[in-house]
Scaffold this active site. Structure first.
Site, PDB file in Angstrom:
ATOM      1  N   ASP A 229       0.839  -1.187   0.000  1.00 47.89           N
ATOM      2  CA  ASP A 229       0.000   0.000   0.000  1.00 47.89           C
ATOM      3  C   ASP A 229       0.881   1.247   0.000  1.00 47.89           C
ATOM      4  O   ASP A 229       2.004   1.213  -0.518  1.00 47.89           O
ATOM      5  CB  ASP A 229      -0.929  -0.034   1.220  1.00 47.89           C
ATOM      6  CG  ASP A 229      -2.314   0.518   0.913  1.00 47.89           C
ATOM      7  OD1 ASP A 229      -2.401   1.718   0.628  1.00 47.89           O
ATOM      8  OD2 ASP A 229      -3.288  -0.247   0.947  1.00 47.89           O
TER       9      ASP A 229
ATOM     10  N   HIS B 289      -3.770   5.928   3.185  1.00 50.30           N
ATOM     11  CA  HIS B 289      -4.465   4.735   2.709  1.00 50.30           C
ATOM     12  C   HIS B 289      -3.887   3.470   3.335  1.00 50.30           C
ATOM     13  O   HIS B 289      -4.625   2.611   3.845  1.00 50.30           O
ATOM     14  CB  HIS B 289      -4.371   4.685   1.184  1.00 50.30           C
ATOM     15  CG  HIS B 289      -5.255   3.683   0.530  1.00 50.30           C
ATOM     16  ND1 HIS B 289      -4.877   2.376   0.332  1.00 50.30           N
ATOM     17  CD2 HIS B 289      -6.490   3.803   0.009  1.00 50.30           C
ATOM     18  CE1 HIS B 289      -5.849   1.732  -0.292  1.00 50.30           C
ATOM     19  NE2 HIS B 289      -6.843   2.572  -0.498  1.00 50.30           N
TER      20      HIS B 289
ATOM     21  N   SER C  93     -11.168  -0.844  -1.156  1.00 49.68           N
ATOM     22  CA  SER C  93      -9.883  -0.877  -0.461  1.00 49.68           C
ATOM     23  C   SER C  93     -10.061  -1.160   1.019  1.00 49.68           C
ATOM     24  O   SER C  93      -9.191  -1.741   1.663  1.00 49.68           O
ATOM     25  CB  SER C  93      -9.160   0.466  -0.614  1.00 49.68           C
ATOM     26  OG  SER C  93      -8.517   0.563  -1.848  1.00 49.68           O
TER      27      SER C  93
END
Length: 779
Positions: A147, A222, A546
């Site tokens: 990520d 994220h 996600s």
């Protein structure tokens, strides 16, 4: 064994020349090489690659770079095999002519699927019973997260109460610009950053503009968020503003986290770096890989990411991927390889509740991503446009003389997003916005769709009441009242399929149902990066597949802890065959985008049920050889097969002659009939008993939601014993003549009085994979 070579573009123009051949600019390519072909004179494969590249002719271009051509960027030797290097097209041509070099592809850029205080409770996870205590919360299972990096100082990554790092772990905590080895602990046991390929393409450092950190530190948020969902430690009094305040924890609170940073700000992530990260993760010793990567991911099974995850599967590593945020359009789901779990997004019965109070006293319930300090106070006048453009709040459609100081009502048209509508409203001077959903159920605004003005969304039914009030009132007014976080409300039954969640059918192999499953992915509260943070909040709310992906990564880690001998396919089967397809009101799960019942093309096997997955009864197991046969069915030739299969030759001709892609021992069914034709399709499956009793009898139950297909199963009863742990069955599907349907659905269930092993069935009429089409009438 096979090796892979990757090359990335470097577009640096020599000022001495105004013309040059673009094909001779050094670029990065990915090259697959047969490992067994290495000459014995070379001690290592890296030595072989280096010598081979140096033997290639120099560039014929008059363009010269500050860095030499034929330079290796990465060497791969774990999940995949090969290296990344800078070459010209003519050098690649020479390389292709050498023995053992199987395939060469150019590098590319990929993007994340940017697109938990409550999700454990919603999923039924409990400290007193079920999968949490049985698995000891996933203790010592290692989850790799590919990520945007991680914020190691976050309380979600505290290691209180954890045992020492497993001795089998081989990874490191990599030093960087603002990242020290001491930041790792018994929770965050490894962190690495991969940027060489991207920097080659950019021609400069990733931290050149000061918005990135050339280290494992997460500047985006994220990766930190996803890692917290998968395996975050318990944190009390967590929340974002006043939303979702409570105890935050991940799915596998005692699992270990290894972070691999492959995404860099707005430029994304380079394929060569992603492959290097995945390959390194396999070498480091991860058990589960969580990968929310899109923008081309697995759109073709020949993609390098599909090849990477195939190698991970061969090593027994479970891979969870996001399905994409391109819904509600059909055939948008990504990450289609059958050896990975492809996850769609669902809602929970936790709402960001807000009420619109009309001037006549009516209370209109809705949802809002805003908080009390950002909401309209007092009563304001309404504005609703007089044409389709202004009613949809399209760009340039609102006049400030009519809108300033008012609450604007906008129709949800699908032509623009809530954020775009809010921008139009604010630019015209509006103080608030009410969006009328175009379906019976509102679209459930997420925190990430927060517009530039306070907004509330209501269903079309309640929207009609607002419009009726506006039409009959001389001076219509309203105010907005925030109710805060509401759980267990009957206003919006849950789960529902998120409108943005990408849908099937599978556009590569329609005989494999994708997505596989859905999990919470709307308004998920989890860890927030502290990099350049503008607020003191340590948690934030995000939505997307996600967020659904790491939920499944953590749950897979729990199952791996309980059943360390299970293959990735067995874990996947347990999660899929125990999933449910009804909401908390007892009705089929609804698709928010259409207001209709969700189908297997949209939700796969349904919504995950972790505690039932702990005891699935039977599993559909799949070996690497089964996946090799699948590639044969897909029409792969010997050269392409050698990229996936190491040190052996697969007889694809024999495989194609006797079976079809639908015979992969998958936990779900997708049956394709030729349009306008009567046909039969036969699929074969094998079930393995993993229940507590070696002696078990399962009977079949067929649930069909169409009269256009006749379904028959043989045998209808499976008798398992200590000597017969795995048993086969065949299922025949016969399309009725003259049907005009384009798709239909059903399911097959095997039950023994304790377990229900359910597999969804999706029927479509169109074009089958050639291997299947040839068998439709001969089944």
């Amino acid at each position: 064994m096979l090796w892979i070579v990757i090359f990335v573009s470097v577009l640096l123009i020599n000022p001495s020349y105004s013309h040059y051949d673009d094909d001779e600019l050094p670029k990065i390519f990915i090259v697959y090489v047969s490992k067994s072909v290495k000459p014995s004179i070379f001690k290592t494969h890296h030595d072989w690659y280096t010598a081979t590249l140096q033997s290639l002719p120099p560039s014929s271009s008059s363009y010269h770079s500050h860095r030499p051509c034929r330079e290796i960027i990465y060497t791969y030797d774990h999940a995949i095999h090969g290296f990344a290097a800078r070459l010209t097209h003519s050098q690649v041509g020479h390389l292709r002519s050498l023995p053992g070099f199987v395939s060469i592809i150019p590098d590319s850029v990929h993007q994340l699927q940017l697109h938990t205080t409550y999700s454990p409770q919603f999923l039924g996870l409990n400290d007193g019973f079920g999968i949490w205590p049985t698995s000891n919360y996933g203790e010592d299972v290692i989850i790799g997260v590919l990520d945007s990096g991680i914020w190691p100082k976050h309380p979600s990554f505290n290691d209180s109460g954890l045992t020492p790092v497993p001795k089998r772990w081989k990874g490191i905590c990599e030093e960087g610009t603002d990242f020290q080895e001491t930041l790792c602990n018994r929770k965050l046991i490894g962190a690495r950053a991969f940027y060489k390929g991207l920097e080659e393409g950019l021609g400069h450092r990733v931290d050149k503009d000061g918005t990135e950190s050339r280290s494992p530190s997460d500047t985006n948020g994220h990766g930190t968020h996803c890692a917290g969902i998968a395996a975050g430690s318990s944190v009390q009094k967590a929340g974002s503003h006043n939303y979702a305040v409570g105890e935050a924890k991940g799915m596998a609170t005692r699992a270990r986290i290894a972070s691999y940073k492959i995404h860099w700000g707005h430029v994304g992530g380079d394929l060569s770096d992603i492959l290097a990260a995945g390959d390194q993760a396999a070498a480091d010793g991860i058990d589960v890989l969580s990968m929310s990567v899109a923008d081309g991911g697995f759109k073709e099974l020949r993609d390098a990411l599909a090849q990477l995850t195939f190698g991970l599967m061969q090593k027994g590593i479970f891979v969870s991927t996001s399905g994409g945020n391109d819904g509600p359009k059909p055939k948008t789901v990504e990450n289609l390889a059958p050896w990975v779990l492809t996850v769609g997004a669902s809602t929970m019965d936790r709402e960001l509740r807000a009420d619109v109070i009309l001037g006549d006293g009516q209370v209109i319930p809705g949802v809002s991503p805003f908080f009390e300090d950002a909401i309209v106070t007092g009563y304001s006048e309404f504005y609703y446009g007089d044409n389709s453009n202004s009613q949809g709040c399209l760009g340039g459609s609102l006049s400030s003389t009519e809108v300033a100081g008012k609450i604007v009502v906008c129709d949800s048209t699908g032509l623009n997003s809530a954020w775009e509508q809010g921008t139009v409203v604010k630019s015209a001077g509006g103080v608030g916005m009410i969006i009328i959903g175009n379906k019976p159920a509102a679209q459930l605004l997420t925190s990430e769709s927060r517009s530039s003005v306070p907004a509330v969304e209501v269903s079309d039914t309640y929207g009609s009441k607002i419009l009726d009030y506006i039409r009959r009132s001389r001076s219509p007014t309203a105010t907005i009242k925030i109710q805060g976080t509401v759980t267990g409300s009957s206003l919006f039954p849950a789960p529902k399929l998120a409108a943005f969640s990408s849908r099937g059918p599978n556009k590569i192999t329609p005989e494999i149902l994708k997505p596989d499953i859905i999990a919470p992915g709307v308004n998920i509260l989890a860890a927030k990066t502290g990099f350049g943070a503008g607020t003191t909040d340590e948690f934030e709310v995000k939505s997307g597949t996600s967020m659904a992906c790491p939920h499944m990564s953590g749950l897979a880690a729990l199952l791996r802890s309980v059943y360390p001998e299970w293959s990735p396919a067995a874990i996947k089967s347990a999660l899929m065959t125990t999933a449910y397809d009804v909401d908390n009101s007892g009705k089929y799960i609804t698709d928010i985008a259409s207001g209709k019942f969700s189908t297997p093309f949209q939700q796969g096997s349904g919504h995950v049920d972790p505690n039932k997955a702990l005891n699935p009864g039977l599993v559909y197991d799949i070996t690497p050889s089964d996946y090799e046969a699948f590639l044969c069915w897909m029409g792969y030739d010997a050269t392409e097969m050698s990229v996936f299969v190491k040190d052996k030759k697969v007889d694809c001709d024999s495989i194609r002659a006797s079976s079809s892609p639908g015979d992969l021992n998958y936990p779900s069914f997708s049956v394709v009939f030729e349009s306008g034709k009567t046909g039969k399709v036969k699929h074969r499956r094998v079930l393995t008993n993993v229940g507590n009793s070696a002696d078990a009898v399962y009977k079949v139950k067929i649930r069909s939601r169409t009269s256009s297909v006749k379904i028959s199963v043989s045998p209808t009863k499976l008798v398992f014993t200590a000597n017969k742990k795995s048993l086969p069955y065949e299922i025949m599907f016969e399309s009725a003549p003259g049907t005009t349907e384009t798709e239909a659905f059903g399911s097959i269930e095997w039950y023994d009085g304790e377990h229900v092993v359910r597999s969804p069935i999706a029927f479509s009429w169109g074009t089958a994979t050639p291997a299947t089409a040839s068998l439709i009438s001969s089944a």
